[in-house]
Design an enzyme around this catalytic site. Sequence first.
Site, PDB file in Angstrom:
ATOM      1  N   GLY A   1       0.739  -1.163  -0.019  1.00 33.88           N
ATOM      2  CA  GLY A   1      -0.101   0.142  -0.062  1.00 33.88           C
ATOM      3  C   GLY A   1       0.938   1.191   0.140  1.00 33.88           C
ATOM      4  O   GLY A   1       0.492   2.337   0.712  1.00 33.88           O
TER       5      GLY A   1
ATOM      6  N   SER B   1       1.397   3.236  -2.527  1.00 32.59           N
ATOM      7  CA  SER B   1       0.937   4.322  -3.490  1.00 32.59           C
ATOM      8  C   SER B   1       0.280   5.475  -2.913  1.00 32.59           C
ATOM      9  O   SER B   1       0.347   6.775  -3.582  1.00 32.59           O
ATOM     10  CB  SER B   1       0.137   3.729  -4.645  1.00 32.59           C
TER      11      SER B   1
ATOM     12  N   ASN C   1       1.390  -2.296   5.303  1.00 32.34           N
ATOM     13  CA  ASN C   1       0.564  -1.180   5.323  1.00 32.34           C
ATOM     14  C   ASN C   1      -0.902  -1.060   4.587  1.00 32.34           C
ATOM     15  O   ASN C   1      -1.782  -0.484   4.983  1.00 32.34           O
ATOM     16  CB  ASN C   1       1.327   0.027   4.841  1.00 32.34           C
TER      17      ASN C   1
ATOM     18  N   TYR D   1     -13.289  -4.425  10.476  1.00 31.58           N
ATOM     19  CA  TYR D   1     -11.819  -3.805  10.553  1.00 31.58           C
ATOM     20  C   TYR D   1     -11.418  -3.701  11.955  1.00 31.58           C
ATOM     21  O   TYR D   1     -10.175  -4.119  11.923  1.00 31.58           O
ATOM     22  CB  TYR D   1     -12.254  -1.991  10.187  1.00 31.58           C
TER      23      TYR D   1
ATOM     24  N   LYS E   1      -7.608  -5.367  12.603  1.00 29.36           N
ATOM     25  CA  LYS E   1      -6.615  -4.589  13.405  1.00 29.36           C
ATOM     26  C   LYS E   1      -6.253  -5.212  14.768  1.00 29.36           C
ATOM     27  O   LYS E   1      -5.025  -4.887  15.296  1.00 29.36           O
ATOM     28  CB  LYS E   1      -6.970  -3.456  13.482  1.00 29.36           C
TER      29      LYS E   1
HETATM   30  P1  NAP Z   1      -5.251   4.733   1.965  1.00 29.45           P
HETATM   31  O1  NAP Z   1      -4.998   5.960   1.743  1.00 29.45           O
HETATM   32  O2  NAP Z   1      -6.769   4.128   1.609  1.00 29.45           O
HETATM   33  O3  NAP Z   1      -4.251   3.544   1.189  1.00 29.45           O
HETATM   34  C1  NAP Z   1      -4.518   2.063   1.131  1.00 29.45           C
HETATM   35  C2  NAP Z   1      -3.476   1.497   0.409  1.00 29.45           C
HETATM   36  O4  NAP Z   1      -3.511   0.213   0.388  1.00 29.45           O
HETATM   37  C3  NAP Z   1      -3.116   1.918  -1.109  1.00 29.45           C
HETATM   38  O5  NAP Z   1      -1.816   2.220  -1.427  1.00 29.45           O
HETATM   39  C4  NAP Z   1      -3.916   0.883  -1.735  1.00 29.45           C
HETATM   40  O6  NAP Z   1      -3.400   0.633  -3.029  1.00 29.45           O
HETATM   41  C5  NAP Z   1      -3.205  -0.273  -0.835  1.00 29.45           C
HETATM   42  N1  NAP Z   1      -4.178  -1.555  -1.013  1.00 29.45           N
HETATM   43  C6  NAP Z   1      -5.595  -1.945  -0.695  1.00 29.45           C
HETATM   44  N2  NAP Z   1      -6.026  -2.954  -1.164  1.00 29.45           N
HETATM   45  C7  NAP Z   1      -4.803  -3.551  -1.472  1.00 29.45           C
HETATM   46  C8  NAP Z   1      -4.460  -5.048  -1.836  1.00 29.45           C
HETATM   47  N3  NAP Z   1      -5.499  -5.908  -1.783  1.00 29.45           N
HETATM   48  N4  NAP Z   1      -3.230  -5.164  -2.280  1.00 29.45           N
HETATM   49  C9  NAP Z   1      -2.283  -4.208  -2.151  1.00 29.45           C
HETATM   50  N5  NAP Z   1      -2.285  -3.007  -1.840  1.00 29.45           N
HETATM   51  C10 NAP Z   1      -3.595  -2.545  -1.453  1.00 29.45           C
HETATM   52  O7  NAP Z   1      -5.112   4.091   3.515  1.00 29.45           O
HETATM   53  P2  NAP Z   1      -4.194   4.769   4.390  1.00 29.45           P
HETATM   54  O8  NAP Z   1      -5.236   5.648   5.326  1.00 29.45           O
HETATM   55  O9  NAP Z   1      -2.952   5.406   4.142  1.00 29.45           O
HETATM   56  O10 NAP Z   1      -4.019   3.550   5.528  1.00 29.45           O
HETATM   57  C11 NAP Z   1      -2.912   2.953   5.558  1.00 29.45           C
HETATM   58  C12 NAP Z   1      -3.037   1.985   6.742  1.00 29.45           C
HETATM   59  O11 NAP Z   1      -3.106   2.296   8.012  1.00 29.45           O
HETATM   60  C13 NAP Z   1      -4.201   0.902   6.626  1.00 29.45           C
HETATM   61  O12 NAP Z   1      -3.636  -0.557   6.807  1.00 29.45           O
HETATM   62  C14 NAP Z   1      -5.134   1.435   7.448  1.00 29.45           C
HETATM   63  O13 NAP Z   1      -5.752   0.367   7.886  1.00 29.45           O
HETATM   64  C15 NAP Z   1      -4.277   1.841   8.527  1.00 29.45           C
HETATM   65  N6  NAP Z   1      -4.906   3.109   9.559  1.00 29.45           N
HETATM   66  C16 NAP Z   1      -5.277   4.230   8.759  1.00 29.45           C
HETATM   67  C17 NAP Z   1      -5.920   5.120   9.717  1.00 29.45           C
HETATM   68  C18 NAP Z   1      -6.405   6.453   9.045  1.00 29.45           C
HETATM   69  O14 NAP Z   1      -7.017   7.155   9.891  1.00 29.45           O
HETATM   70  N7  NAP Z   1      -6.198   6.742   7.791  1.00 29.45           N
HETATM   71  C19 NAP Z   1      -6.233   4.874  11.000  1.00 29.45           C
HETATM   72  C20 NAP Z   1      -5.747   3.895  11.514  1.00 29.45           C
HETATM   73  C21 NAP Z   1      -5.175   2.657  10.693  1.00 29.45           C
HETATM   74  P3  NAP Z   1      -4.276   1.233  -4.279  1.00 29.45           P
HETATM   75  O15 NAP Z   1      -4.014   2.704  -4.011  1.00 29.45           O
HETATM   76  O16 NAP Z   1      -3.411   0.813  -5.507  1.00 29.45           O
HETATM   77  O17 NAP Z   1      -5.430   0.945  -4.083  1.00 29.45           O
END
Ligand code: NAP
Length: 249
Positions: A13, A15, A92, A157, A161
Amino acid sequence: MGEEASRVVMITGGSRGIGRATAYAFAEEGARLVLAHYDPDETAAEETLAVLKSRGIAAESHRVDVSSYPVVTALLNDILDRFGRIDVLVNNAGITRDKILVRMSEEEWDAVIQVNLKSVFNCTQAVLKPMLKQRSGCIVSLSSVVAERGNFGQGNYAASKAGVLGFTRSVAREVASRAIRVNAVAPGFIETDMTAVLPEKVKESFIEQIPLGRMGHPEDVANAVYWLCSDKAAYLTGQVIHVNGGMYM
Ligand code: NAP
């Protein structure tokens, strides 16, 4: 070039959002970066690679579904053939499929468990084999504040987690004797595409629960991930670092 010059770092993830910020953090040290993304529209992955290239960083991004065991195995075999080692894995990649439990479909449950938890098993097992031989390595997995406190509409979710935390502590015990460290970072409410879709009212109610009074930036989380993979954190394993502005303490 710093201590990371020769490290091979894989970020799932990578990107967008937190993964992209984490890639940029490792890039500062000249790490060799292997990213994974999944969206067929590869614009975000291409943008990330373009920024890394402009900074003189050797990086590649693979369109793979990290929830698929054979796909991850093949990717890791390819990385090992070409680089000969893997030093850091950041688990991630993550998705949400929010729904209160009585309305949640089996597909919504399975999709979140597959991408958020099964992928962590897939990637961690794949990197551990070479790391055990190297007798070094660092693994960080992204959990969430909701693993600790639950969240309305996020039973799937939160379960995924919380699973990451149990997995992290168990594997940390299994591989510590080979100098491999396994930790987790649990972000709170971070400004990325994942939270951008939430209605303004929901965002406001979350921000009211954050003592530091703001959403986190992807870099706030990336800094913690990077630090955990540095020598400054050499005595930490099996830990979870909370990056949430005080939302949960
Ligand atoms: P995001 O902006 O939605 O990005 C998600 C990333 O995961 C993207 O690069 C996406 O790739 C990739 N991805 C999704 N499904 C995939 C798959 N099957 N195979 C390979 N790559 C995949 O998420 P984020 O907010 O940065 O979150 C990153 C991590 O932190 C996640 O695990 C999330 O649960 C955790 N987190 C986030 C928050 C928050 O508030 N944002 C809070 C707590 C935890 P594509 O772009 O190609 O789809």
